[in-house]
Design a protein around this motif. Structure first.
Motif, PDB file in Angstrom:
ATOM      1  N   ILE A   1       0.827  -1.210   0.000  1.00  0.00           N
ATOM      2  CA  ILE A   1       0.000   0.000   0.000  1.00  0.00           C
ATOM      3  C   ILE A   1       0.865   1.266   0.000  1.00  0.00           C
ATOM      4  O   ILE A   1       0.744   2.094  -0.909  1.00  0.00           O
ATOM      5  CB  ILE A   1      -0.993  -0.028   1.175  1.00  0.00           C
ATOM      6  N   PRO A   2       1.747   1.464   0.994  1.00  0.00           N
ATOM      7  CA  PRO A   2       2.605   2.656   0.911  1.00  0.00           C
ATOM      8  C   PRO A   2       3.530   2.638  -0.298  1.00  0.00           C
ATOM      9  O   PRO A   2       3.824   3.694  -0.874  1.00  0.00           O
ATOM     10  CB  PRO A   2       3.396   2.624   2.229  1.00  0.00           C
ATOM     11  N   MET A   3       3.969   1.449  -0.723  1.00  0.00           N
ATOM     12  CA  MET A   3       4.819   1.383  -1.913  1.00  0.00           C
ATOM     13  C   MET A   3       4.057   1.808  -3.154  1.00  0.00           C
ATOM     14  O   MET A   3       4.624   2.420  -4.063  1.00  0.00           O
ATOM     15  CB  MET A   3       5.384  -0.036  -2.078  1.00  0.00           C
ATOM     16  N   GLY A   4       2.754   1.497  -3.208  1.00  0.00           N
ATOM     17  CA  GLY A   4       1.941   1.959  -4.333  1.00  0.00           C
ATOM     18  C   GLY A   4       1.867   3.475  -4.380  1.00  0.00           C
ATOM     19  O   GLY A   4       1.954   4.084  -5.454  1.00  0.00           O
ATOM     20  N   PHE A   5       1.741   4.096  -3.203  1.00  0.00           N
ATOM     21  CA  PHE A   5       1.677   5.556  -3.159  1.00  0.00           C
ATOM     22  C   PHE A   5       3.016   6.191  -3.510  1.00  0.00           C
ATOM     23  O   PHE A   5       3.065   7.189  -4.236  1.00  0.00           O
ATOM     24  CB  PHE A   5       1.204   6.022  -1.781  1.00  0.00           C
ATOM     25  N   THR A   6       4.113   5.619  -3.012  1.00  0.00           N
ATOM     26  CA  THR A   6       5.409   6.203  -3.355  1.00  0.00           C
ATOM     27  C   THR A   6       5.714   6.026  -4.841  1.00  0.00           C
ATOM     28  O   THR A   6       6.316   6.902  -5.460  1.00  0.00           O
ATOM     29  CB  THR A   6       6.541   5.569  -2.530  1.00  0.00           C
ATOM     30  N   ALA A   7       5.292   4.910  -5.416  1.00  0.00           N
ATOM     31  CA  ALA A   7       5.556   4.670  -6.836  1.00  0.00           C
ATOM     32  C   ALA A   7       4.838   5.695  -7.702  1.00  0.00           C
ATOM     33  O   ALA A   7       5.348   6.112  -8.751  1.00  0.00           O
ATOM     34  CB  ALA A   7       5.125   3.258  -7.220  1.00  0.00           C
ATOM     35  N   VAL A   8       3.650   6.107  -7.271  1.00  0.00           N
ATOM     36  CA  VAL A   8       2.864   7.074  -8.049  1.00  0.00           C
ATOM     37  C   VAL A   8       3.243   8.506  -7.708  1.00  0.00           C
ATOM     38  O   VAL A   8       3.431   9.348  -8.595  1.00  0.00           O
ATOM     39  CB  VAL A   8       1.354   6.863  -7.805  1.00  0.00           C
ATOM     40  N   GLN A   9       3.375   8.805  -6.410  1.00  0.00           N
ATOM     41  CA  GLN A   9       3.518  10.186  -5.973  1.00  0.00           C
ATOM     42  C   GLN A   9       4.930  10.555  -5.529  1.00  0.00           C
ATOM     43  O   GLN A   9       5.203  11.721  -5.240  1.00  0.00           O
ATOM     44  CB  GLN A   9       2.538  10.455  -4.820  1.00  0.00           C
ATOM     45  N   GLY A  10       5.825   9.581  -5.458  1.00  0.00           N
ATOM     46  CA  GLY A  10       7.194   9.858  -5.023  1.00  0.00           C
ATOM     47  C   GLY A  10       8.011  10.494  -6.122  1.00  0.00           C
ATOM     48  O   GLY A  10       7.703  10.376  -7.316  1.00  0.00           O
ATOM     49  N   GLY A  11       9.093  11.142  -5.724  1.00  0.00           N
ATOM     50  CA  GLY A  11       9.966  11.802  -6.686  1.00  0.00           C
ATOM     51  C   GLY A  11      11.283  11.087  -6.845  1.00  0.00           C
ATOM     52  O   GLY A  11      11.357   9.848  -6.794  1.00  0.00           O
ATOM     53  N   THR A  12      12.348  11.858  -6.978  1.00  0.00           N
ATOM     54  CA  THR A  12      13.680  11.298  -7.221  1.00  0.00           C
ATOM     55  C   THR A  12      14.604  11.470  -6.020  1.00  0.00           C
ATOM     56  O   THR A  12      15.801  11.222  -6.121  1.00  0.00           O
ATOM     57  CB  THR A  12      14.320  11.971  -8.449  1.00  0.00           C
TER      58      THR A  12
END
Length: 301
Positions: free
Chosen positions: A153-164
């Motif tokens: 779940i958090p990995m899904g959010f970081t994959a979509v909304q995370g940066g570099t």
């Protein structure tokens, strides 16, 4: 393929429960729900393929680790006595090597995402490794499984909304509080279905001294399972409506999931091995129903 190679392949497929997809489906549905919520709709084919394949690979790697850790216990449990590592058909080394290969393949997929997701994959792996040993020290090791099965779940959010950014601060920046609430609701769901699973082996586990939620909860097990289910559905419904702006379609899906929970009560109230195991194996339909509600609701906006 020769008969020997075919038999060897069958052992490895048995090791990762290839013929029983319910396990990786339980992990997949909340992960995909998170992807859709984070993207406010379809997350794109790349992330869909990465997380679907990664889920299957990591669940399979987890089976390898679990069977090695539990090989001395499994021979005393009717349901697990014929697993390849337990019987010696596959050696501990072979199982661990295969598990490491699967986990490495999953990590290669994660490398195609972004730094916050890669950073989260490390504790996700550590929790997956720790779970098989939790039952030796914790009264409710299912909670550790809940953490492991919620990391998508958090990995899904970081994959979509995370940066570099490679800093640890990039993780909370990409994962809103509502996503952590979704994790908590998912943890309640895992406690529900894995307690059903533990109820199947309760008599065997009592004899060999393994700790499980079914043993810890005792005569309150059925009531607790229902409470876990209701907490999960209430959490998802509230967060879906208030935090993610989902509407009547998602609410309908949660209502359908609730009807399935009622069916689970009929299956487990007698505490029979058959009923509890059937309830566990049907759980992925609850996850699929909630996921379908998320997808359809977002699509119809």
């Amino acid at each position: 393929m020769s008969a020997a190679a075919s038999n060897r392949l069958a052992l490895y497929l048995n090791l990762i429960r290839w013929d029983r997809p319910a396990g990786w489906l339980l992990l997949l549905w909340p992960t995909l729900s998170a992807l859709w919520l984070a993207a406010d709709g379809f997350p794109g084919w790349h992330l869909l393929l990465v997380f679907t394949a990664g889920t299957i690979l990591m669940r399979s790697a987890g089976c390898c680790i679990n069977d090695v850790a539990d090989r001395d216990f499994d021979r005393h449990v009717a349901r697990t006595a014929q697993r390849p590592v337990t019987t010696g058909a596959l050696s501990v080394r072979e199982a661990l090597q295969f598990g490491a290969l699967l986990a490495f393949a999953a990590f290669l997929l994660v490398l195609t995402t972004n730094p916050p997701t890669i950073l989260l994959s490390v504790p996700a792996l550590l929790v997956a490794i720790a779970y098989p040993y939790a039952k030796r020290v914790l009264a409710m090791p299912q909670a550790v499984l809940g953490v492991a099965f919620s990391f998508g779940i958090p990995m899904g959010f970081t994959a979509v909304q995370g940066g570099t950014d490679w800093s640890l601060q990039s993780i909370p920046d990409a994962v809103p509080p509502a996503a952590w609430g979704w994790v908590l609701a998912n943890l309640c769901w895992v406690l529900a279905y894995d307690t059903e699973y533990a109820m199947v082996d309760r008599e065997d586990d009592l004899k060999i001294g393994i700790r499980t939620s079914a043993i810890t909860l005792g005569r309150w097990d059925v009531l607790a399972v229902m409470g876990f289910y209701l907490a999960a559905l209430a959490g998802w419904l509230w967060l879906g409506r208030s935090a993610f702006g989902l509407g009547w379609v998602f609410q309908l899906a949660c209502n359908l999931a609730f009807l399935q929970v009622i069916w689970h009560w009929f299956l487990i109230r007698g505490r029979t091995r058959e009923g509890c195991f059937r309830a566990f194996r049907l759980n992925h339909w609850i996850g699929a129903t909630v996921f379908a509600g998320v997808v359809l609701d977002l699509a119809l906006r």
